[in-house]
Design an enzyme around this catalytic site. Sequence first.
Site, PDB file in Angstrom:
ATOM      1  N   LYS A  12       0.874  -1.187   0.000  1.00  0.00           N
ATOM      2  CA  LYS A  12       0.000   0.000   0.000  1.00  0.00           C
ATOM      3  C   LYS A  12       0.908   1.233   0.000  1.00  0.00           C
ATOM      4  O   LYS A  12       1.382   1.663   1.040  1.00  0.00           O
ATOM      5  CB  LYS A  12      -0.879  -0.016   1.261  1.00  0.00           C
ATOM      6  CG  LYS A  12      -2.221   0.671   1.162  1.00  0.00           C
ATOM      7  CD  LYS A  12      -2.210   2.147   0.805  1.00  0.00           C
ATOM      8  CE  LYS A  12      -1.927   3.094   1.940  1.00  0.00           C
ATOM      9  NZ  LYS A  12      -1.700   4.480   1.463  1.00  0.00           N
ATOM     10  N   GLY A  62       6.799   5.524   7.869  1.00  0.00           N
ATOM     11  CA  GLY A  62       5.968   6.722   7.843  1.00  0.00           C
ATOM     12  C   GLY A  62       6.121   7.488   9.150  1.00  0.00           C
ATOM     13  O   GLY A  62       7.098   7.301   9.884  1.00  0.00           O
ATOM     14  N   GLY A  81       2.607   5.364  13.049  1.00  0.00           N
ATOM     15  CA  GLY A  81       3.242   4.129  13.528  1.00  0.00           C
ATOM     16  C   GLY A  81       2.678   3.678  14.862  1.00  0.00           C
ATOM     17  O   GLY A  81       2.459   2.487  15.107  1.00  0.00           O
ATOM     18  N   CYS A 113      13.672  10.984   6.288  1.00  0.00           N
ATOM     19  CA  CYS A 113      13.523  10.641   7.704  1.00  0.00           C
ATOM     20  C   CYS A 113      14.836  10.848   8.442  1.00  0.00           C
ATOM     21  O   CYS A 113      14.848  11.151   9.621  1.00  0.00           O
ATOM     22  CB  CYS A 113      13.067   9.200   7.839  1.00  0.00           C
ATOM     23  SG  CYS A 113      14.091   8.092   6.877  1.00  0.00           S
ATOM     24  N   GLU A 145       9.534   1.901  10.765  1.00  0.00           N
ATOM     25  CA  GLU A 145      10.580   2.890  10.462  1.00  0.00           C
ATOM     26  C   GLU A 145       9.886   4.240  10.486  1.00  0.00           C
ATOM     27  O   GLU A 145       9.115   4.562   9.581  1.00  0.00           O
ATOM     28  CB  GLU A 145      11.176   2.648   9.068  1.00  0.00           C
ATOM     29  CG  GLU A 145      11.839   1.316   8.891  1.00  0.00           C
ATOM     30  CD  GLU A 145      13.129   1.173   9.662  1.00  0.00           C
ATOM     31  OE1 GLU A 145      13.585   2.144  10.300  1.00  0.00           O
ATOM     32  OE2 GLU A 145      13.681   0.063   9.641  1.00  0.00           O
ATOM     33  N   THR A 181       5.616   9.008  12.988  1.00  0.00           N
ATOM     34  CA  THR A 181       5.587   8.330  14.289  1.00  0.00           C
ATOM     35  C   THR A 181       4.158   8.174  14.813  1.00  0.00           C
ATOM     36  O   THR A 181       3.814   7.135  15.380  1.00  0.00           O
ATOM     37  CB  THR A 181       6.489   9.083  15.297  1.00  0.00           C
ATOM     38  OG1 THR A 181       7.840   8.909  14.849  1.00  0.00           O
ATOM     39  CG2 THR A 181       6.372   8.538  16.707  1.00  0.00           C
ATOM     40  N   GLU A 182       3.309   9.175  14.622  1.00  0.00           N
ATOM     41  CA  GLU A 182       1.937   9.046  15.143  1.00  0.00           C
ATOM     42  C   GLU A 182       1.187   7.936  14.407  1.00  0.00           C
ATOM     43  O   GLU A 182       0.449   7.159  15.018  1.00  0.00           O
ATOM     44  CB  GLU A 182       1.182  10.381  15.042  1.00  0.00           C
ATOM     45  CG  GLU A 182       1.726  11.470  15.963  1.00  0.00           C
ATOM     46  CD  GLU A 182       2.158  10.959  17.351  1.00  0.00           C
ATOM     47  OE1 GLU A 182       1.429  10.158  17.963  1.00  0.00           O
ATOM     48  OE2 GLU A 182       3.240  11.351  17.819  1.00  0.00           O
TER      49      GLU A 182
HETATM   50  P1  NAD Z   1       2.304   8.930   7.036  1.00  0.00           P
HETATM   51  O1  NAD Z   1       2.521   8.242   8.322  1.00  0.00           O
HETATM   52  O2  NAD Z   1       1.300  10.000   6.946  1.00  0.00           O
HETATM   53  O3  NAD Z   1       1.899   7.894   5.883  1.00  0.00           O
HETATM   54  C1  NAD Z   1       2.703   6.783   5.561  1.00  0.00           C
HETATM   55  C2  NAD Z   1       1.835   5.704   4.958  1.00  0.00           C
HETATM   56  O4  NAD Z   1       0.915   5.253   5.950  1.00  0.00           O
HETATM   57  C3  NAD Z   1       0.982   6.157   3.770  1.00  0.00           C
HETATM   58  O5  NAD Z   1       0.929   5.113   2.824  1.00  0.00           O
HETATM   59  C4  NAD Z   1      -0.396   6.379   4.398  1.00  0.00           C
HETATM   60  O6  NAD Z   1      -1.443   6.225   3.496  1.00  0.00           O
HETATM   61  C5  NAD Z   1      -0.413   5.277   5.448  1.00  0.00           C
HETATM   62  N1  NAD Z   1      -1.315   5.512   6.584  1.00  0.00           N
HETATM   63  C6  NAD Z   1      -1.701   6.686   7.125  1.00  0.00           C
HETATM   64  N2  NAD Z   1      -2.545   6.471   8.163  1.00  0.00           N
HETATM   65  C7  NAD Z   1      -2.675   5.135   8.286  1.00  0.00           C
HETATM   66  C8  NAD Z   1      -3.398   4.284   9.181  1.00  0.00           C
HETATM   67  N3  NAD Z   1      -4.155   4.779  10.152  1.00  0.00           N
HETATM   68  N4  NAD Z   1      -3.291   2.955   9.037  1.00  0.00           N
HETATM   69  C9  NAD Z   1      -2.527   2.420   8.064  1.00  0.00           C
HETATM   70  N5  NAD Z   1      -1.824   3.175   7.175  1.00  0.00           N
HETATM   71  C10 NAD Z   1      -1.892   4.514   7.294  1.00  0.00           C
HETATM   72  O7  NAD Z   1       3.753   9.424   6.603  1.00  0.00           O
HETATM   73  P2  NAD Z   1       4.135  10.272   5.334  1.00  0.00           P
HETATM   74  O8  NAD Z   1       3.701  11.674   5.573  1.00  0.00           O
HETATM   75  O9  NAD Z   1       3.707   9.583   4.088  1.00  0.00           O
HETATM   76  O10 NAD Z   1       5.726  10.171   5.388  1.00  0.00           O
HETATM   77  C11 NAD Z   1       6.483  10.994   6.169  1.00  0.00           C
HETATM   78  C12 NAD Z   1       6.937  10.305   7.433  1.00  0.00           C
HETATM   79  O11 NAD Z   1       7.628   9.094   7.118  1.00  0.00           O
HETATM   80  C13 NAD Z   1       7.926  11.137   8.187  1.00  0.00           C
HETATM   81  O12 NAD Z   1       7.622  11.145   9.559  1.00  0.00           O
HETATM   82  C14 NAD Z   1       9.252  10.422   7.960  1.00  0.00           C
HETATM   83  O13 NAD Z   1      10.220  10.647   8.941  1.00  0.00           O
HETATM   84  C15 NAD Z   1       8.825   9.019   7.886  1.00  0.00           C
HETATM   85  N6  NAD Z   1       9.831   8.214   7.188  1.00  0.00           N
HETATM   86  C16 NAD Z   1      10.599   7.345   7.930  1.00  0.00           C
HETATM   87  C17 NAD Z   1      11.592   6.609   7.315  1.00  0.00           C
HETATM   88  C18 NAD Z   1      12.453   5.653   8.106  1.00  0.00           C
HETATM   89  O14 NAD Z   1      13.052   4.777   7.504  1.00  0.00           O
HETATM   90  N7  NAD Z   1      12.541   5.787   9.412  1.00  0.00           N
HETATM   91  C19 NAD Z   1      11.805   6.742   5.945  1.00  0.00           C
HETATM   92  C20 NAD Z   1      11.010   7.636   5.237  1.00  0.00           C
HETATM   93  C21 NAD Z   1      10.006   8.355   5.878  1.00  0.00           C
END
Ligand code: NAD
Length: 493
Positions: free
Chosen positions: A175, A228, A233, A284, A250, A230-231
């Site tokens: 996804k 994605g 996650g 990230c 991550e 932290t919240e």
């Molecule tokens: P996000 O958490 O908003 O979304 C990430 C993914 O999760 C998307 O596909 C989204 O559709 C999905 N999602 C959102 N809510 C969900 C839920 N309730 N249940 C299941 N899936 C859900 O993050 P973003 O804005 O797309 O990305 C930015 C974040 O990602 C930043 O905080 C960044 O630090 C982090 N990130 C971390 C790493 C790492 O390896 N640590 C790498 C890249 C990005």
Amino acid sequence: MTEKFYPNIINAEHVPAAGGKTLDIINPATGESLGKAAASGHDDVDRAVKAARAALNGKWGRLPASGRTKILFKAAELMNARAKEIAELESRNMGKPMLHVLGEVKQAVEDFEYFAGAATKVAGTVPPVHGAFFAYTVKEPVGVVGAITPWNYPIMLESWKVAPALAAGCTVVLKPSEFTPISANVLVEILHEAGCPEGTVNLIHGFGADAGAALVNHPGVDKITFTGGTETGRAIMKACANDIKRVTLELGGKSPAIVLDDAKLDDAVLGSLFGIFYAAGQSCDARSRIYVHEKLYDSFVEKFVAATKKLLVGNPLDKATHIGALAHPSRLPIMESFVESAKKEGGKILCGGHRLTGGDFDKGCFYAPTVIVDLPHSARCVQEEIFGPIVVISKFTTDEEAIALANGVRYGLASAIFTNDVTRLQKFVRALQAGIVAVNTTATALPGLPFGGFKQSGFGREMAMETLETYLESKTVLMGVTGKPLNPFGIEL
Ligand code: NAD
């Protein structure tokens, strides 16, 4: 011209969402529409999970590791052959300079090659046990994996998950982010062309609250691997607790670069510049806090601001561009809100601090690279992940102070240190709470090196041999070899 449509791919079939809903895809550098993708819900996820289960119990599950190796190598070859095309598609969808995306596609290729080689190295153990027994362990794929990815490095982060999951023998429901769905279709098509049987890798597009949540809550999914915020996650981890699903997270970061007084000043400036402004700070592992020893502070700040002013922000398809557009219009007000809070908290904006306007900038989402100084440690811009081209530079006096400042946030992803003093370096390496410590560089992600965080940056490591373990279960087989079972009750039959 008919509008481009990016469908789900379930059981190797291209299908719209069951409910017929779609989501809009835009080019954040021009505001143009790039078409629509399926906006999926529970029914689509259910079909995809069932297809993945059938593949696990069918052709894919019966394939030996060497068969998986061949398919993954083939996928790497096909991706490499289409690297430029993928980079252009992704650059238009995400706003990052095309040449940078090309490097990321090449990294995804290497990741497939790495895990292609790793697939045949998965093996159990023969632990020494009491002489009455013979025991061994076998490794089995964890099962159906739900992979949820963000928009900042789309195909690269999708590959970080799909490649090891397939190497371990799992099947996948992917996804991708609703902002950047396009390159995932190419990835999944390549995997089928490389020989993945139907149902092995399925693609579900859609919003997090619908498709993402349906995947996380589906009882047929054995493991969620998530990259994605932290919240998000935290919510996913809670949802996974219901079925005790395996989970790898991550998450976000607020990573420091530390410049000691013996560092080579120019190297530290250039390394830190790359550390924050690559991908417009939307990494990230962005080094969004720079701590400089007081002896070097003034000259570092002067050189860093001068270098920042040389960065060319503009059209991502232009070879000369250093920084492209932010990935989505929703990001601009977030940048503005952080800069406003910095001003209120006593911060001084040395350059940038505003969106870019005029000419082509008006069509897209462009923000000027921004340098802020004089903020207290408690300030929002120091504590919270901004995920944009905004950096805070602060001064320190002692090593202990630098360590306390670097560790004084809830995240712990990647740190960087610039020094030539190996003794002091070791003190920092031991004390820094971070999954990665980069020395005299701000590079982090290379295939073969474990990538992941401490603290609220998540847990689990990607891109390395230990990643495979997160897609495997260990089964212990214990055999009695005396010809008699244990009979401590002494009962005779
Ligand atoms: P996000 O958490 O908003 O979304 C990430 C993914 O999760 C998307 O596909 C989204 O559709 C999905 N999602 C959102 N809510 C969900 C839920 N309730 N249940 C299941 N899936 C859900 O993050 P973003 O804005 O797309 O990305 C930015 C974040 O990602 C930043 O905080 C960044 O630090 C982090 N990130 C971390 C790493 C790492 O390896 N640590 C790498 C890249 C990005």
